[in-house]
Write a protein that holds these residues in place. Structure first.
Motif, mmCIF file in Angstrom:
data_model
loop_
_atom_site.group_PDB
_atom_site.id
_atom_site.type_symbol
_atom_site.label_atom_id
_atom_site.label_comp_id
_atom_site.label_asym_id
_atom_site.label_seq_id
_atom_site.Cartn_x
_atom_site.Cartn_y
_atom_site.Cartn_z
ATOM 1 N N ASP A 19 33.416 60.709 17.838
ATOM 2 C CA ASP A 19 32.249 61.087 18.628
ATOM 3 C C ASP A 19 31.225 59.976 18.472
ATOM 4 O OD1 ASP A 19 29.611 62.214 19.253
ATOM 5 O OD2 ASP A 19 30.680 64.108 19.484
ATOM 6 N N GLY A 20 31.015 59.200 19.526
ATOM 7 C CA GLY A 20 30.144 58.035 19.430
ATOM 8 C C GLY A 20 28.727 58.372 19.022
ATOM 9 N N ASP A 21 28.218 59.526 19.455
ATOM 10 C CA ASP A 21 26.836 59.892 19.139
ATOM 11 C C ASP A 21 26.672 60.236 17.658
ATOM 12 O OD1 ASP A 21 26.037 59.527 21.766
ATOM 13 O OD2 ASP A 21 26.428 61.606 22.321
ATOM 14 N N THR A 22 27.523 61.127 17.164
ATOM 15 C CA THR A 22 27.356 61.560 15.775
ATOM 16 C C THR A 22 27.767 60.479 14.785
ATOM 17 O OG1 THR A 22 29.529 62.638 15.833
ATOM 18 C CG2 THR A 22 27.620 64.005 16.305
ATOM 19 N N VAL A 23 28.832 59.751 15.074
ATOM 20 C CA VAL A 23 29.234 58.658 14.182
ATOM 21 C C VAL A 23 28.205 57.534 14.244
ATOM 22 C CG1 VAL A 23 31.004 56.925 13.687
ATOM 23 C CG2 VAL A 23 31.684 59.234 14.337
ATOM 24 N N GLY A 24 27.661 57.293 15.444
ATOM 25 C CA GLY A 24 26.617 56.284 15.572
ATOM 26 C C GLY A 24 25.390 56.628 14.736
ATOM 27 N N ALA A 25 24.969 57.899 14.800
ATOM 28 C CA ALA A 25 23.815 58.331 14.000
ATOM 29 C C ALA A 25 24.128 58.229 12.507
ATOM 30 C CB ALA A 25 23.447 59.770 14.367
ATOM 31 N N TRP A 26 25.356 58.608 12.142
ATOM 32 C CA TRP A 26 25.804 58.512 10.746
ATOM 33 C C TRP A 26 25.768 57.062 10.279
ATOM 34 C CZ3 TRP A 26 30.112 56.005 8.677
ATOM 35 C CH2 TRP A 26 30.500 56.366 7.392
ATOM 36 N N ALA A 27 26.212 56.145 11.136
ATOM 37 C CA ALA A 27 26.238 54.725 10.778
ATOM 38 C C ALA A 27 24.828 54.158 10.646
ATOM 39 C CB ALA A 27 27.031 53.951 11.829
ATOM 40 N N GLU A 28 23.931 54.561 11.528
ATOM 41 C CA GLU A 28 22.555 54.053 11.477
ATOM 42 C C GLU A 28 21.852 54.492 10.197
ATOM 43 O OE1 GLU A 28 20.841 55.436 15.086
ATOM 44 O OE2 GLU A 28 21.794 53.894 16.333
ATOM 45 N N LEU A 29 22.151 55.725 9.750
ATOM 46 C CA LEU A 29 21.558 56.197 8.500
ATOM 47 C C LEU A 29 21.979 55.316 7.330
ATOM 48 C CD1 LEU A 29 21.868 60.093 8.712
ATOM 49 C CD2 LEU A 29 19.762 58.765 8.527
ATOM 50 N N ARG A 30 23.161 54.727 7.448
ATOM 51 C CA ARG A 30 23.682 53.856 6.394
ATOM 52 C C ARG A 30 23.413 52.388 6.676
ATOM 53 N NH1 ARG A 30 25.585 58.484 6.736
ATOM 54 N NH2 ARG A 30 26.510 59.613 4.982
ATOM 55 N N GLN A 31 22.566 52.164 7.691
ATOM 56 C CA GLN A 31 22.130 50.814 8.069
ATOM 57 C C GLN A 31 23.308 49.898 8.382
ATOM 58 O OE1 GLN A 31 19.514 49.723 4.778
ATOM 59 N NE2 GLN A 31 17.762 50.624 5.835
ATOM 60 N N MET A 32 24.333 50.476 9.003
ATOM 61 C CA MET A 32 25.485 49.699 9.428
ATOM 62 C C MET A 32 25.165 48.999 10.749
ATOM 63 S SD MET A 32 28.463 52.518 8.598
ATOM 64 C CE MET A 32 29.616 51.736 9.747
ATOM 65 N N GLN A 33 25.664 47.799 10.909
ATOM 66 C CA GLN A 33 25.470 47.035 12.132
ATOM 67 C C GLN A 33 26.701 47.190 13.028
ATOM 68 O OE1 GLN A 33 22.512 45.367 12.746
ATOM 69 N NE2 GLN A 33 21.873 46.374 10.840
ATOM 70 N N PHE A 34 26.487 47.560 14.301
ATOM 71 C CA PHE A 34 27.606 47.656 15.241
ATOM 72 C C PHE A 34 27.077 47.434 16.649
ATOM 73 C CE2 PHE A 34 25.877 51.894 14.696
ATOM 74 C CZ PHE A 34 25.854 52.432 15.978
ATOM 75 N N THR A 35 27.948 46.967 17.526
ATOM 76 C CA THR A 35 27.521 46.596 18.882
ATOM 77 C C THR A 35 27.846 47.643 19.934
ATOM 78 O OG1 THR A 35 29.619 45.417 19.217
ATOM 79 C CG2 THR A 35 27.732 44.141 18.391
ATOM 80 N N GLY A 36 28.671 48.619 19.607
ATOM 81 C CA GLY A 36 29.040 49.630 20.590
ATOM 82 C C GLY A 36 30.174 50.488 20.073
ATOM 83 N N PHE A 37 30.689 51.343 20.952
ATOM 84 C CA PHE A 37 31.730 52.297 20.568
ATOM 85 C C PHE A 37 32.959 51.599 20.008
ATOM 86 C CE2 PHE A 37 35.455 54.918 21.394
ATOM 87 C CZ PHE A 37 35.052 56.183 21.003
ATOM 88 N N ARG A 38 33.404 50.568 20.714
ATOM 89 C CA ARG A 38 34.629 49.875 20.299
ATOM 90 C C ARG A 38 34.466 49.257 18.920
ATOM 91 N NH1 ARG A 38 36.925 45.730 24.574
ATOM 92 N NH2 ARG A 38 37.122 47.715 25.686
ATOM 93 N N ASP A 39 33.338 48.599 18.689
ATOM 94 C CA ASP A 39 33.077 47.974 17.395
ATOM 95 C C ASP A 39 32.937 49.024 16.306
ATOM 96 O OD1 ASP A 39 32.439 45.934 15.544
ATOM 97 O OD2 ASP A 39 30.305 46.255 15.874
ATOM 98 N N LEU A 40 32.220 50.106 16.622
ATOM 99 C CA LEU A 40 32.003 51.177 15.640
ATOM 100 C C LEU A 40 33.322 51.775 15.163
ATOM 101 C CD1 LEU A 40 29.891 53.009 14.225
ATOM 102 C CD2 LEU A 40 29.986 54.492 16.240
ATOM 103 N N SER A 41 34.272 51.951 16.091
ATOM 104 C CA SER A 41 35.533 52.615 15.737
ATOM 105 C C SER A 41 36.405 51.780 14.792
ATOM 106 C CB SER A 41 36.319 52.935 17.010
ATOM 107 O OG SER A 41 36.705 51.752 17.681
ATOM 108 N N THR A 42 36.072 50.489 14.607
ATOM 109 C CA THR A 42 36.884 49.634 13.734
ATOM 110 C C THR A 42 36.270 49.443 12.354
ATOM 111 O OG1 THR A 42 35.806 47.597 14.503
ATOM 112 C CG2 THR A 42 37.727 48.375 15.754
ATOM 113 N N LYS A 43 35.059 49.943 12.139
ATOM 114 C CA LYS A 43 34.372 49.722 10.870
ATOM 115 C C LYS A 43 35.112 50.395 9.714
ATOM 116 C CE LYS A 43 30.877 47.380 12.480
ATOM 117 N NZ LYS A 43 30.712 45.954 12.124
ATOM 118 N N ASP A 44 35.152 49.688 8.568
ATOM 119 C CA ASP A 44 35.833 50.231 7.389
ATOM 120 C C ASP A 44 35.263 51.588 6.997
ATOM 121 O OD1 ASP A 44 37.406 47.982 7.231
ATOM 122 O OD2 ASP A 44 36.176 46.994 5.700
#
Length: 609
Positions: A492-517
Motif C-alpha cells: 500500500d503506497g500510502d501507508t508504507v510511504g507514511a511509515w517510511a517517512e516516519l523513519r526518515q527514509m529517502q525514496f522517489t516513488g512507489f517503485r523505489d519504495l517497494s525495493t527498500k531493504d
C-alpha cells in the motif's frame, strides 16, 4: 407488492417535500424532493417514448452516482424498458461488448469520458439509436444527430407529455412485478461477463425481507459511492431507497469521497472489503504516526477490561467522526470475504458491522449475519438466509440457493442459464459449508487446487490473511502441485510511504519504495506471522510461504488482472506473471522486468521467507 415506478408515485404523494436525493456539485449540496424527482422521471419516460422506446427495450446507464442517472433508471422501468447499468470508466472495447450483448437502443451517459468511449465503438453498434449525455462541457464538436444533450432530451419529453398528459401514469400502471427490472452484468471473475435478468419481484421481495429483518427505517441517510453497475449498489442503495423513501447522497467525485461522506454522516452503510481495508489502513497509518499510541492502548484495554467511557470519548468516537462513520447504525460488508482482523477492528471502535453474502444472480443478497453470529470469529461466516430464501451446500460443497431472489436467467444465453439453474437451484460457483446453521463461504470452485502433498489449496484464505496488514494492498499466492507457497505482494503506497517517512527514509516513488531493504523486512515480518499459523489459515498440511516478491506496480483492471470489484482474475494474473512465478520456484534471487523493447524497467528481489 409494488413495482419501482409505483413506489416512486407513492413517495411523491406521501412524502412529496422530503429530500429524495442530494448531490454535491462545485462544493454545494443540491437536493431533489420526491415530487421533483417524480416530475423529472415523467419527463424522461416521455422522452424515451418519443424516441420510440417500448416495453422490453434495453437502456444502457453509464456513469457514476448522479441523480439524473437514477431518474433515468426509474423512467426506463416505468416504460417497461430494462435499464442496464455499466461502469463509468469502461473502455470502448468493454462498452462495445456489453452494448452489443444486451442490444441497447439508447445509452444515457454522464459526461465526455463515456461519449468518447461510445464514439469509438458506435460503428459496431447498429442497434444503438442515440446516446444522451448529461454534462455538456466539451461536447460542441460531437455529432448532434447521434449524441443529444440531456436538456434537449428533456425538452422532447416535455413536448410529448403536453400532447399525452396521462401517458406516463398509464405506462407505469402497466408494469408488473414479473417484468424485468434490470440486466446486471457479472464481474467476470471466472470468465466473460454475463447479463443476469432480475425482476421487480426479485428486488422488492428480497428488500422487504432484508428491511424487516434488519429494521431499516424510512429516515436513513445513505452514501451512494459505489459504481451503479455493482449488484450491491442496485440492492443496498437503489432498492432499499425506493422501498423506504429515505435520502441517498452522491459525492462530488472519487477524490472528495471521504470529505463528502463525513459531511453526510450516513446511518446506513454498505461497503466491499477493499473499502473497509482502505479505511483500516488509513487509520493504522495515522495511529502509527502518533506519539501517544492511544489507539493501540484503547484496543488493548478493550480486550482486557472492556469498553471505557474515555476510550470512546477520546479515541473511538473521534475516529468514527473523522471518517464519516459517527452516525452509522447499520453497517454491512459484502462482495468478498473481509479479513477477520479488519472486521473485528471496526466492531471494536463501535461499528456494528455485519457480513452479507450475495451474487449478481440473487438480486444482491442471500444471507446476512444475525446478532448472535456477527461475533463469530470465523471470517468466512456470512450468516443465515433471508426469509423466503433457501440455501444449501451440494455434495461437492458448492453453495446453491433458490427463492424470492433467484434470477430468471442470463440474457441471450440459454446454455449458461441451464448450467447455473438446475432443478430450481441457482449454482453460485462458490465453495462453502454450513456450521451451526451459519453459511460459510470459502473459495471459488475454480480457484481450488492441490498442493504436491495432496492437501487442498484455497488461496483466498491465505491472501486475505496476508492483506490484513495495513501495509499490503494486494496479494496473490501460488502453490498448485508445488511443495511450498509463493506470493506476489503489492504494498500500500500510502501507508508504507507514511511509515517510511516516519523513519526518515529517502525514496522517489512507489517503485523505489517497494525495493527498500526496510520495506522488504516489513513485509517479511507479515509473511513470518502468516507462516506461524499457516495450517489454521490454509487447512491441514498446508505448506509454508517459502518465497515472495514485492511487485513494482499494482494489478491492472484495464488488462484484465482484476475486476472492477477488485477481485483478482487468477488465470490472467497467473498467465501475465508466469515467468516471475517460475522464478520463485527456482534458486534465483533476482528477476528482471523489461518492457516491450527489452529495456530494463525494474529488478525484483525474490525473497526467501
Amino acid at each position: 407488492m409494488e413495482t419501482f415506478p409505483s413506489l416512486l408515485k407513492q413517495h411523491a404523494t406521501q412524502r412529496s417535500n422530503d429530500t429524495a436525493i442530494r448531490m454535491k456539485r462545485y462544493g454545494i449540496w443540491n437536493s431533489y424532493t420526491w415530487q421533483q424527482m417524480a416530475s423529472e422521471v415523467d419527463q424522461i419516460l416521455c422522452a424515451l417514448a418519443a424516441n420510440d422506446i417500448k416495453s422490453g427495450d434495453r437502456i444502457a446507464i453509464i456513469g457514476n452516482n448522479v441523480p439524473e442517472l437514477y431518474f433515468s433508471i426509474v423512467a426506463a422501468q416505468g416504460l417497461g424498458a430494462v435499464p442496464v447499468p455499466m461502469h463509468a470508466d469502461s473502455t470502448p472495447h468493454e462498452l462495445k461488448a456489453l452494448l452489443k450483448d444486451c442490444d441497447a437502443k439508447i445509452a444515457v451517459l454522464q459526461d465526455q469520458q463515456q461519449v468518447d468511449a461510445i464514439e469509438q465503438a458506435v460503428a459496431d453498434l447498429p442497434n444503438l439509436d442515440v446516446a444522451i449525455y448529461l454534462d455538456e462541457r466539451g461536447m460542441q464538436s460531437y455529432s448532434t444527430e447521434y449524441f443529444k444533450s440531456y436538456s434537449s432530451f428533456l425538452q422532447q419529453g416535455v413536448a410529448y407529455q403536453q400532447q399525452n398528459p396521462q401517458f406516463a401514469s398509464e405506462a407505469m400502471a402497466q408494469v408488473s412485478l414479473d417484468d424485468e427490472a434490470f440486466i446486471v452484468y457479472t464481474s467476470g471473475t471466472s470468465g466473460k461477463c454475463k447479463g443476469a435478468l432480475l425482476t421487480h419481484a426479485n428486488y422488492v421481495a428480497t428488500a422487504a425481507a432484508f428491511i424487516s429483518q434488519e429494521e431499516i427505517g424510512t429516515h436513513e441517510e445513505v452514501f451512494a459511492y459505489l459504481p451503479m453497475a455493482y449488484a450491491s449498489t442496485l440492492f443496498h442503495v437503489y432498492t432499499l431507497w425506493m422501498m423506504q423513501g429515505f435520502t441517498i447522497n452522491c459525492p462530488e467525485s472519487n477524490e472528495t469521497l471521504l470529505i463528502d461522506m463525513r459531511e453526510v454522516g450516513p446511518t446506513l452503510f454498505y461497503g466491499p472489503p477493499h473499502f473497509f481495508k482502505m479505511l483500516h489502513a488509513s487509520i493504522s497509518s495515522r495511529s502509527a504516526s502518533s506519539k501517544s499510541n492511544m489507539l493501540d492502548k484503547s484496543l488493548a484495554e478493550l480486550h482486557t477490561k472492556g469498553r471505557s467511557f474515555f476510550s470512546n470519548l477520546l479515541v473511538f468516537n473521534p475516529i468514527k467522526d473523522l471518517y464519516g462513520l459517527s452516525k452509522v447504525t447499520h453497517a454491512y460488508v459484502g462482495g468478498d470475504v473481509l479479513n477477520e482482523d479488519v472486521f473485528q477492528f471496526f466492531k471494536a471502535i463501535g461499528i456494528n458491522l455485519k457480513a452479507t453474502y450475495g451474487t449478481t444472480e440473487s438480486a444482491g443478497c442471500v444471507t446476512v449475519q444475525q446478532p448472535d453470529s456477527a461475533n463469530d470469529k470465523s471470517e468466512s461466516n456470512v450468516g443465515t438466509a433471508l426469509a423466503g430464501v433457501e440455501v444449501k451446500v451440494t455434495a461437492d460443497n458448492e453453495i446453491v440457493f433458490k427463492g424470492i431472489n433467484a434470477f430468471k436467467g442470463y440474457y441471450n444465453d440459454a446454455s449458461e442459464t441451464q448450467a447455473v439453474i438446475v432443478d430450481g437451484w441457482v449454482h453460485t460457483g462458490d465453495i462453502g459449508g454450513v456450521v451451526n446453521q451459519q453459511l460459510h463461504v470459502l473459495e471459488r470452485s475454480d480457484a481450488i487446487s492441490k498442493f504436491a502433498n495432496g492437501a487442498d489449496f484455497l488461496p483466498k484464505q491465505i491472501e486475505n490473511t496476508i492483506k490484513s496488514s495495513p501495509y499490503i494492498k494486494d496479494a496473490f499466492v501460488t502453490g498448485e502441485d508445488k511443495d511450498y507457497i509463493s506470493a506476489l505482494i503489492i504494498i500500500d503506497g500510502d501507508t508504507v510511504g507514511a511509515w517510511a517517512e516516519l523513519r526518515q527514509m529517502q525514496f522517489t516513488g512507489f517503485r523505489d519504495l517497494s525495493t527498500k531493504d526496510e520495506v522488504v523486512e516489513l513485509i517479511a515480518e507479515k509473511i513470518k506471522d502468516v507462516n506461524a499459523s499457516i495450517e489454521r489459515i490454509g487447512g491441514k498440511n498446508c505448506p509454508h510461504i517459502k518465497r515472495f516478491t514485492i511487485l513494482n506496480k499494482e494489478f491492472n483492471i484495464s488488462v484484465g488482472e482484476m475486476t472492477r470489484t477488485r477481485k483478482i482474475k487468477r488465470d490472467v494474473v497467473a498467465s501475465n506473471y508466469a515467468p516471475l512465478i517460475d522464478a520463485l520456484y527456482s534458486t534465483t534471487d533476482k528477476y528482471d522486468v523489461v518492457d516491450s523493447t527489452g529495456e530494463l524497467v525494474a529488478q525484483l528481489r525474490l525473497q526467501t521467507a
